[in-house]
Design a protein around this motif. Structure first.
Motif, PDB file in Angstrom:
ATOM      1  N   PHE A   1       0.839  -1.196   0.000  1.00 45.07           N
ATOM      2  CA  PHE A   1       0.000   0.000   0.000  1.00 45.07           C
ATOM      3  C   PHE A   1       0.875   1.247   0.000  1.00 45.07           C
ATOM      4  O   PHE A   1       1.745   1.405   0.862  1.00 45.07           O
ATOM      5  N   THR A   2       0.659   2.136  -0.968  1.00 39.07           N
ATOM      6  CA  THR A   2       1.441   3.359  -1.234  1.00 39.07           C
ATOM      7  C   THR A   2       2.859   3.059  -1.700  1.00 39.07           C
ATOM      8  O   THR A   2       3.675   3.973  -1.829  1.00 39.07           O
TER       9      THR A   2
ATOM     10  N   SER B   1      -0.367   3.524  -8.945  1.00 39.62           N
ATOM     11  CA  SER B   1       0.858   3.600  -8.139  1.00 39.62           C
ATOM     12  C   SER B   1       2.077   3.672  -9.044  1.00 39.62           C
ATOM     13  O   SER B   1       2.047   3.230 -10.193  1.00 39.62           O
TER      14      SER B   1
ATOM     15  N   LEU C   1      -8.623  -2.556  -3.560  1.00 36.29           N
ATOM     16  CA  LEU C   1      -7.996  -3.868  -3.390  1.00 36.29           C
ATOM     17  C   LEU C   1      -8.471  -4.834  -4.467  1.00 36.29           C
ATOM     18  O   LEU C   1      -7.670  -5.595  -5.016  1.00 36.29           O
TER      19      LEU C   1
ATOM     20  N   GLU D   1      -6.532  -4.097  -7.556  1.00 33.37           N
ATOM     21  CA  GLU D   1      -5.168  -4.624  -7.517  1.00 33.37           C
ATOM     22  C   GLU D   1      -5.157  -6.136  -7.742  1.00 33.37           C
ATOM     23  O   GLU D   1      -4.238  -6.670  -8.359  1.00 33.37           O
TER      24      GLU D   1
ATOM     25  N   SER E   1       3.174  -6.736   2.573  1.00 32.74           N
ATOM     26  CA  SER E   1       2.117  -5.925   3.170  1.00 32.74           C
ATOM     27  C   SER E   1       0.795  -6.123   2.428  1.00 32.74           C
ATOM     28  O   SER E   1       0.329  -7.248   2.293  1.00 32.74           O
ATOM     29  N   MET E   2       0.161  -5.059   1.907  1.00 32.00           N
ATOM     30  CA  MET E   2      -1.078  -5.259   1.170  1.00 32.00           C
ATOM     31  C   MET E   2      -0.827  -6.066  -0.098  1.00 32.00           C
ATOM     32  O   MET E   2      -1.705  -6.796  -0.565  1.00 32.00           O
TER      33      MET E   2
ATOM     34  N   MET F   1      -6.035  -6.010   6.524  1.00 32.46           N
ATOM     35  CA  MET F   1      -6.084  -4.654   5.961  1.00 32.46           C
ATOM     36  C   MET F   1      -7.402  -3.922   6.269  1.00 32.46           C
ATOM     37  O   MET F   1      -7.372  -2.716   6.578  1.00 32.46           O
TER      38      MET F   1
ATOM     39  N   LEU G   1      -6.844   8.724  -0.625  1.00 31.33           N
ATOM     40  CA  LEU G   1      -7.460   7.402  -0.598  1.00 31.33           C
ATOM     41  C   LEU G   1      -8.949   7.557  -0.878  1.00 31.33           C
ATOM     42  O   LEU G   1      -9.689   8.139  -0.089  1.00 31.33           O
TER      43      LEU G   1
ATOM     44  N   PHE H   1     -12.188   2.756  -2.307  1.00 31.67           N
ATOM     45  CA  PHE H   1     -11.270   1.811  -1.655  1.00 31.67           C
ATOM     46  C   PHE H   1     -11.859   1.333  -0.332  1.00 31.67           C
ATOM     47  O   PHE H   1     -11.836   0.138  -0.023  1.00 31.67           O
TER      48      PHE H   1
END
Length: 255
Positions: free
Chosen positions: A37-38, A70, A82, A85, A113-114, A142, A172, A176
């Protein structure tokens, strides 16, 4: 060998990097890497670049892309979800399967992470295509993290009039929030029936170690957890970084 590659999805371009061993003979294994994430395809202190180069030396190709919204990929971060992604990940998997030098029986997935949550869901949905799974501090929790962060900002999921939330300069989108609160990450991950190797720092203040223990509950004896003593969320110290890269490379080369 390292070169830039692109994939088209829904009229937008995913931009990534492909690493292929220089001494390639015949078909080679390939690892797909998903950022957090980010984050982006380099990841913190370039750990993804270093991991790709370590795999390359070990005879394993790799792909690392920026998700849409991103890094250098098309799209705006505030439109990222999500589910989106996960769709990006599926497109990347199909691209990996299309490469003629890739051993189709040895496609691996790695996520941080995510990106680890995305990787786990992808593997759960595409069990037959993925030979092994490696997760770094995977954020299966998450939805809980997002709810807590919004609470700190004095917002809630029920603030329907807010178009986006400003998280340290990252906008954000409300989409999301609505999307992630409907997804059972651990449930989708449970469809994966092969080996899983998880690495997680016991001083992670972003995604607690308990998130990985929940993954172990999902995977049972197929899952193995390596705790990096003292490490934070993205292994921001040379010795932690080297431990993670070494353990990951050893795990994947065992296949």
């Amino acid at each position: 060998m390292q070169k830039a590659v692109e994939i088209e999805r829904n009229g937008m371009t995913l931009r990534g990097m492909l690493h292929v061993p220089d001494n390639k003979k015949g078909k080679v294994p390939l690892t797909i890497m998903f950022h957090g994430f980010t984050g982006n395809k380099l990841e913190s202190h370039f750990i993804f670049v270093k991991q790709s180069r370590a795999l390359e030396k070990a005879g394993i190709a790799s792909l690392r892309f920026d998700f849409l919204g991103s890094g250098e990929s098309d799209g705006d971060f505030k439109n990222m979800t999500l589910s989106g992604e996960l769709e990006d990940a599926e497109a990347i998997l199909e691209y990996a399967k299309s490469l003629d030098f890739v051993d189709q029986e040895k496609i691996f997935v790695l996520g941080i992470s995510m990106g680890g949550a995305v990787a786990s869901m992808l593997a759960g949905l595409h069990n037959d295509d993925i030979a092994a799974l490696c997760l770094w501090a995977p954020a299966g929790n998450m939805p809980d993290i997002i709810r807590q962060r919004l609470c700190e900002l004095k917002f809630s999921v029920e603030d329907i009039d807010i178009e986006y939330y400003d998280l340290d300069g990252f906008l954000l989108g409300r989409g999301f929030i609505e999307d992630i609160c409907k997804i059972d990450i651990y449930g989708k991950a449970s469809g994966y029936k092969k080996d899983v190797f998880i690495l997680h720092g016991n001083k992670d203040m972003t995604v607690p170690l308990s998130a990985s223990h929940r993954y172990l509950d999902v995977y049972g004896d197929r899952g193995r957890l390596h705790v990096v003593d003292g490490a934070d969320h993205t292994f921001n110290k040379k010795e932690w970084e080297e431990e993670v890269i070494s353990k990951t490379t050893r795990y994947l080369t065992s296949y």
